[in-house]
Design a protein around this motif. Structure first.
Motif, short mmCIF file in Angstrom:
data_model
loop_
_atom_site.label_atom_id
_atom_site.label_comp_id
_atom_site.label_asym_id
_atom_site.label_seq_id
_atom_site.Cartn_x
_atom_site.Cartn_y
_atom_site.Cartn_z
N PHE A 117 11.02 11.68 12.89
CA PHE A 117 11.30 10.33 13.37
C PHE A 117 11.43 10.27 14.88
CE2 PHE A 117 13.83 10.51 9.21
CZ PHE A 117 12.69 10.28 8.46
N GLU A 118 11.35 11.42 15.55
CA GLU A 118 11.47 11.48 17.00
C GLU A 118 10.10 11.74 17.60
OE1 GLU A 118 14.09 10.80 18.70
OE2 GLU A 118 15.44 10.59 16.98
N PHE A 119 9.68 10.90 18.53
CA PHE A 119 8.37 11.09 19.16
C PHE A 119 8.43 12.28 20.11
CE2 PHE A 119 10.81 7.81 21.32
CZ PHE A 119 10.89 8.31 22.60
N GLU A 120 7.31 12.94 20.23
CA GLU A 120 7.23 14.09 21.12
C GLU A 120 5.80 14.22 21.63
OE1 GLU A 120 6.32 17.45 17.71
OE2 GLU A 120 8.31 17.33 18.60
N THR A 121 5.65 15.06 22.64
CA THR A 121 4.32 15.41 23.14
C THR A 121 4.27 16.92 23.17
OG1 THR A 121 5.05 15.42 25.45
CG2 THR A 121 4.20 13.35 24.58
N PRO A 138 2.63 10.37 23.51
CA PRO A 138 3.65 10.76 22.54
C PRO A 138 3.21 10.41 21.12
CG PRO A 138 4.28 8.72 23.62
CD PRO A 138 3.02 9.17 24.28
N TYR A 139 3.81 11.06 20.16
CA TYR A 139 3.43 10.83 18.77
C TYR A 139 4.57 11.24 17.85
CZ TYR A 139 2.72 15.89 18.68
OH TYR A 139 2.90 17.24 18.79
N LEU A 140 4.52 10.78 16.62
CA LEU A 140 5.46 11.20 15.59
C LEU A 140 4.81 12.33 14.79
CD1 LEU A 140 6.83 7.79 14.22
CD2 LEU A 140 7.85 9.32 15.91
N PRO A 141 5.47 13.46 14.64
CA PRO A 141 4.86 14.58 13.92
C PRO A 141 4.55 14.20 12.48
CG PRO A 141 6.85 15.26 15.10
CD PRO A 141 6.82 13.78 15.15
N PRO A 142 3.42 14.62 11.95
CA PRO A 142 3.09 14.33 10.55
C PRO A 142 3.97 15.14 9.61
CG PRO A 142 1.45 15.79 11.50
CD PRO A 142 2.36 15.38 12.63
N PHE A 143 4.26 14.56 8.46
CA PHE A 143 5.10 15.24 7.48
C PHE A 143 4.24 16.10 6.57
CE2 PHE A 143 7.14 15.48 3.29
CZ PHE A 143 8.34 16.06 3.64
N ILE A 187 10.00 7.84 -0.45
CA ILE A 187 8.91 7.23 0.33
C ILE A 187 9.37 5.95 1.04
CG2 ILE A 187 6.65 6.14 0.16
CD1 ILE A 187 5.85 8.21 -1.86
N PRO A 188 10.05 4.99 0.37
CA PRO A 188 10.52 3.81 1.11
C PRO A 188 11.46 4.16 2.25
CG PRO A 188 10.61 3.42 -1.25
CD PRO A 188 10.32 4.88 -1.08
N TRP A 189 12.39 5.07 2.00
CA TRP A 189 13.33 5.46 3.07
C TRP A 189 12.60 6.15 4.21
CZ3 TRP A 189 14.32 10.52 4.70
CH2 TRP A 189 15.34 10.64 5.66
N PHE A 190 11.69 7.07 3.90
CA PHE A 190 10.97 7.81 4.94
C PHE A 190 10.10 6.88 5.77
CE2 PHE A 190 7.47 10.40 6.53
CZ PHE A 190 8.14 11.48 7.08
N GLY A 197 11.13 4.79 14.23
CA GLY A 197 10.70 5.74 15.26
C GLY A 197 9.53 5.22 16.07
N LYS A 198 8.60 4.50 15.43
CA LYS A 198 7.46 3.93 16.15
C LYS A 198 7.90 2.84 17.12
CE LYS A 198 4.16 4.90 12.44
NZ LYS A 198 3.32 4.32 11.38
N VAL A 199 8.90 2.07 16.73
CA VAL A 199 9.43 1.04 17.64
C VAL A 199 10.05 1.70 18.87
CG1 VAL A 199 11.17 -0.76 17.90
CG2 VAL A 199 9.77 -0.67 15.83
N ARG A 200 10.84 2.75 18.65
CA ARG A 200 11.43 3.47 19.78
C ARG A 200 10.36 4.09 20.66
NH1 ARG A 200 15.49 5.47 15.93
NH2 ARG A 200 14.25 7.38 15.78
#
Length: 282
Positions: A117-121, A138-143, A187-190, A197-200
């Motif tokens: 949920f934390e963006f990183e590069t 920046p991006y959110l790591p794939p699960f 899935i709904p919670w994730f 995280g995308k908004v941030r």
């Protein structure tokens, strides 16, 4: 007398209400038959929990010791002597203690998901002052389930797991998370946490783009190659087109990106003019 509450289709809780005391021992059985529970006659034995799922975490002794027993409210204890309804006060205090304990346990359980949920590069460049938002996006790591479960195994000591051997505790924590991943709630919670995280991420991008004006942006791009400068300009133009296409125009962000485009154009060689066709001599 006895009371029962069903937490799922395969779990029942039977509590002896005659003493209303916190049980010193809790017996867990895989079935009603194994527990020898009589569904007709009232239960007079110890508290019995019947479930097809064995407990995974150890009971927190410090939390159990903070729970007030009926003697604290009915025995005229000094903590309860000035309370109008000691029994109600005891129940409220115990509920608060339990809510705090299970909230902390839930936070501990969900902590391994924070990385998604934390963006990183690459190299966490967005954390430093030299971060170029056009160059390192920046991006959110794939699960990835298997990678996640492997990571959980390495942090098994962070959890109050049952089991004497570390191998047993690892197997139990992986089984617990695997059940959570397959549950209808995951899935709904994730996805909701990913959306937050995308908004941030967008807010962080906007703040960085608006803050890079004039010489600050020039220092970031003046040393890069012409090829990289062209790539940055293409991305900046794409960002500008996205901002302009929004229903509500962000004027400050639009002006910042236009300033970046002017800076990038000043670093690029002028476009080559198409040669004029030769004049007809005849």
């Amino acid at each position: 007398s006895s009371s029962s509450s069903s937490s799922s289709s395969s779990s029942w809780l039977f509590v002896n209400q005659s003493t209303k005391a916190v049980p010193s021992k809790l017996k867990v059985f895989p079935s009603l038959k194994a527990a020898k529970i009589d569904m007709v006659e009232p239960s007079t034995g110890p508290t019995t929990f019947v479930s097809n799922v064995s407990p995974t975490f150890c009971a927190d002794k410090a939390t159990l010791q903070r729970l007030l027993s009926p003697s604290a409210s009915g025995g005229g204890g000094k903590d309860m002597k000035d309370v109008d309804d000691p029994e109600e006060a005891r129940l409220q205090i115990n509920a608060m203690v339990l809510r705090k304990h299970f909230y902390q346990l839930t936070q501990l359980f969900l902590m391994p998901f924070d990385q998604y949920f934390e963006f990183e590069t690459e190299g966490n460049l967005h954390l430093g002052p030299e971060w170029n938002p056009y160059f390192a996006l920046p991006y959110l790591p794939p699960f990835k389930e298997q990678a996640f479960l492997k990571g959980v195994r390495k942090h098994v000591d962070h959890f109050p797991m049952k089991g004497l051997l570390k191998m047993q505790r690892r197997a139990r924590i992986v089984q617990l998370y695997r059940r959570f991943l397959k549950s209808p709630n995951f899935i709904p919670w994730f996805n909701n946490q990913r959306d937050i995280g995308k908004v941030r991420l967008r807010q962080h991008m906007r703040s960085r783009l608006v803050g890079l004006r004039g010489e600050l942006f020039l220092r970031l791009v003046c040393h890069v190659s012409i090829r990289s400068t062209k790539m940055i300009r293409t991305r900046a133009q794409r960002f500008l087109d996205t901002v302009v296409a929004r229903p509500t125009l962000d004027v400050e962000l639009k002006e910042a990106i236009e300033d970046h485009l002017r800076t990038l154009d000043s670093l690029l060689p002028p476009p080559k003019k198409a040669p004029h066709p030769p004049k007809n001599q005849s």
